[in-house]
Every structure is written in C-alpha cells, then in structure tokens.
Write a protein that holds these residues in place. Structure first.
Motif, mmCIF file in Angstrom:
data_model
loop_
_atom_site.group_PDB
_atom_site.id
_atom_site.type_symbol
_atom_site.label_atom_id
_atom_site.label_comp_id
_atom_site.label_asym_id
_atom_site.label_seq_id
_atom_site.Cartn_x
_atom_site.Cartn_y
_atom_site.Cartn_z
ATOM 1 N N ALA A 186 0.875 -1.118 -0.028
ATOM 2 C CA ALA A 186 0.121 -0.040 -0.151
ATOM 3 C C ALA A 186 0.789 1.435 0.015
ATOM 4 O O ALA A 186 1.730 1.482 0.867
ATOM 5 C CB ALA A 186 -0.868 -0.198 1.318
ATOM 6 N N LEU A 221 -1.183 -0.891 -4.201
ATOM 7 C CA LEU A 221 -2.272 -0.138 -4.267
ATOM 8 C C LEU A 221 -2.043 1.244 -3.527
ATOM 9 O O LEU A 221 -0.921 1.478 -3.081
ATOM 10 C CB LEU A 221 -3.141 -0.787 -3.475
ATOM 11 N N THR A 223 -3.433 4.479 -1.202
ATOM 12 C CA THR A 223 -4.259 4.871 -0.085
ATOM 13 C C THR A 223 -3.937 6.176 0.515
ATOM 14 O O THR A 223 -3.028 6.598 0.542
ATOM 15 C CB THR A 223 -4.103 3.843 1.007
ATOM 16 N N GLY A 230 -9.126 4.537 -0.833
ATOM 17 C CA GLY A 230 -8.495 3.165 -1.080
ATOM 18 C C GLY A 230 -8.650 2.117 -0.207
ATOM 19 O O GLY A 230 -8.183 0.987 -0.461
ATOM 20 N N GLU A 233 -10.378 -1.011 -1.684
ATOM 21 C CA GLU A 233 -9.533 -1.853 -2.633
ATOM 22 C C GLU A 233 -8.473 -2.466 -1.784
ATOM 23 O O GLU A 233 -8.043 -3.667 -2.288
ATOM 24 C CB GLU A 233 -8.905 -0.877 -3.503
ATOM 25 N N LEU A 234 -7.902 -1.754 -0.709
ATOM 26 C CA LEU A 234 -6.889 -2.673 -0.088
ATOM 27 C C LEU A 234 -7.585 -3.887 0.677
ATOM 28 O O LEU A 234 -6.871 -4.808 0.856
ATOM 29 C CB LEU A 234 -6.335 -1.782 1.049
ATOM 30 N N ALA A 237 -7.940 -6.523 -1.814
ATOM 31 C CA ALA A 237 -6.663 -7.206 -2.214
ATOM 32 C C ALA A 237 -6.215 -8.141 -1.029
ATOM 33 O O ALA A 237 -5.735 -9.232 -1.393
ATOM 34 C CB ALA A 237 -5.613 -6.282 -2.310
#
Ligand SMILES: Nc1nc2c(ncn2[C@@H]2O[C@H](COP(=O)(O)OP(=O)(O)O)[C@@H](O)[C@H]2O)c(=O)[nH]1
Ligand SMILES: [Mg+2]
Length: 308
Positions: A186, A221, A223, A230, A233-234, A237
């Motif tokens: 991240a 990613l 954030t 974000g 999405e994190l 993942a």
C-alpha cells in the motif's frame, strides 16, 4: 472469576486477563492457551512499514470497513523498541479510539521485550488467544525495523507493506529485504507529491522480483488513510490473497510456521535467561573446562527441568 470459562463464554475482561498471563509467561496462561489452540478462523493480517507511514491510521480504516459488514476485529500493536517507550503505542490507541466503545473491536498493545529483536513469541501466543476468542480479523501492526518485518510475515496470513511517497522509503524497504515478504503493498499518503512515481517504480521492480508461492502477483495499491480513500480496494486485495492461500493449500503451512516461530522463541528465551543466570558454567567455558556446546546443553537441560 473462572477466567478460562469466562474466556470461552466471550467475556472480554477474561480475554484481557488471559493476554496478560500469556504476556508475562504465567502458567495459568499456558493451560488456557492449550485449550484455546486450533479454535477460530481468524484472518491474520500483518501491517508493517516505517514509523509514521500510516499503519495505525490504515488499520483504523480497515477496522471500520470490516465492522461495516458486521465482522469483528482485534488489533495487536507491537512495539519492538522497548517496553518503556509507550509513545508510539499511545498514539496508536488514540488513533483507533473511535472504536473504543465498539464491542466488536479489541485493541491491545504489546511490547516485544525479551526476544532477540522483532516479534516476541508472546505475540504469537496472544494471536492464538485472539483467534480462539473468535475474532474474524486480527491485525498485527509492527514498527518496521529490521527483523520484525520478516517475523510478521511468518505469523501473518497476509503481510501488507505500508510505504509512502517520501523519498527513500521504498529504497529502505528493498535494503531491509522487506519487499520480498510483502503480499500486498500500500502506497499510503497518496495525497502527498511523488506517489505516482513510486507506484510506477514498485510495479517495475516487482516484475523482476523472484516468483511468489503459487504465482501470487503482489498488487501495489494507493491509499489515503486520513480520508479513507483506497480502503475498500486494500481490503479486497487482502481477501484476494487469502483466497489465493486457501485455493493453493497454503494456509495450513502458515499455521505450522506460526507454531514453529513460537517454539523457536521459547528456546531463545530459555537460552538467554539461563545463560544470564549461570556465571559458573560460563566461567568454565572461559577457562576451557567446558566447551560452549557442553555448557549450553547443561543450561538448557536445567532450564527445561525447572520449566516443566
Ligand atoms: N497526509 C497524510 N497523512 C497521513 C496519512 N495516513 C496517515 N497520516 C498521518 O501520518 C501520521 C502517522 O500515522 P500513523 O498511523 O500513526 O503511522 P504509523 O506509525 O505507521 O502507525 C499521523 O499524523 C497521520 O495522521 C495519509 O494518507 N496522508
Ligand atoms: Mg502506529
């Protein structure tokens, strides 16, 4: 109160008490720990990265996200520097304070004292307790200095490396060998300048990195933990990675590795403690009456007799 019974009934005060037992190596903790083994199905997520990269703020966001789905979360914040610093940990607690009254969230700080650096065995034991207590998610935050990143990868199902656009952050991670243990990267503080460039650099570098177990491709990613951008999405993942582990039968080896880490920590600790308290045998080595190996064997044997 009967702590063990209350623990299995889901009493959080009993959990707190049990964690203290385990942390201080009390025998009551051992018994409960044995009963607690193998229960629970928590996902263990390690967050590592330099101090100030935003691990606590990000963890706070992840907690918010899993709570929205009605799942529960525990956080272990490990400070490897010293049992007395407290400063960073205090900040962590304050950052996660909005979850303070939430029954589905449990936050615990631990100092990793006693270990040779990095994540203490007590931390792994604490994980076992949190897991048995029934949390859906366990987030382990470590101040990423040296050994602790490598340790966290051994105990966590998924290791998230938190970097920032700050110059040198990624370079540091490369040097420390942390890049190799990250399952998800991240780039936090993406609101600061330089973010796009570092993402590009990381993606390029990862193309040439050695292959990961069962062909996992490490996602990079972005954030902004302070706004929450974000986070979804994190979390996605992290779940992708967990599914990958499941599909390839890689979860169980992780659990074994966790136990291996615990056993190794006990050996280390026993060794360190007994060698500190044994002037006689150590002197015998200095004068050549015993080899270091002979002295060590006697020390460990003695420590084990006392311990059981
Ligand atoms: N600008 C910016 N600041 C952030 C972001 N995430 C965290 N911070 C700030 O960075 C500081 C350190 O964050 P913290 O979560 O304690 O980092 P940790 O030491 O890695 O746990 C705090 O002042 C946060 O408010 C972000 O995405 N953007
Ligand atoms: Mg922190």
């Amino acid at each position: 109160m009967d702590v063990a019974q209350s623990f299995f009934e889901g009493d959080r005060r009993a959990l707190a008490r049990a964690l203290t037992w385990v942390e201080s190596g009390l025998p009551e903790g051992e018994a409960l720990l044995r009963a607690a083994r193998g229960r629970g199905r928590a996902r263990v997520v390690g967050l590592t990265g330099s101090p100030g990269s935003g691990k606590s703020t990000l963890t706070d966001r992840l907690i918010g996200a899993v709570r929205e789905r009605g799942q529960t979360a525990a956080v272990l914040a490990v400070d490897p520097s010293s049992p007395f610093t407290g400063g960073a940990i205090l900040g962590d607690r304050i950052r996660m304070m909005r979850h303070h009254k939430d029954e589905g969230v449990f936050i615990r700080s631990m100092a990793s004292r006693g270990s040779l650096g990095g994540l203490a065995g007590a931390t792994v034991a604490a994980l076992a307790l949190l897991e048995a207590f029934g949390f859906d998610w366990i987030f382990v935050e470590t101040v990423g200095v040296g050994q602790s990143e490598v340790d966290i990868a051994r105990v966590a199902d998924t290791t998230v490396l938190v970097l920032t656009p700050a110059a040198g952050d990624a370079v540091q991670a490369f040097k420390a060998g942390v890049m190799e243990i990250a399952d998800v990267i991240a780039v936090n503080k993406y609101d600061l300048p330089g973010g796009a460039r570092i993402v590009q650099e990381l993606r390029t570098t990862l193309e040439f990195a050695p292959p990961r177990p069962a062909g996992w491709k490490v996602p990079v990613l972005t954030t902004i933990a302070t706004t929450g951008e974000g986070t979804a999405e994190l979390l996605a993942a992290i779940e992708d990675h967990h599914r990958h582990l499941e599909e390839h039968g890689l979860l169980e080896p992780h659990r074994i590795e966790r136990a291996r880490f615990e056993v190794a920590s006990v050996i280390q600790q026993l060794g360190q403690e007994s060698v500190r308290e044994s002037d006689e045998l150590v002197a015998a080595v200095a004068t050549g009456r015993l080899t270091p190996r002979q002295a060590a064997a006697r020390l460990v044997a003695r420590a084990l007799e006392l311990g059981d």
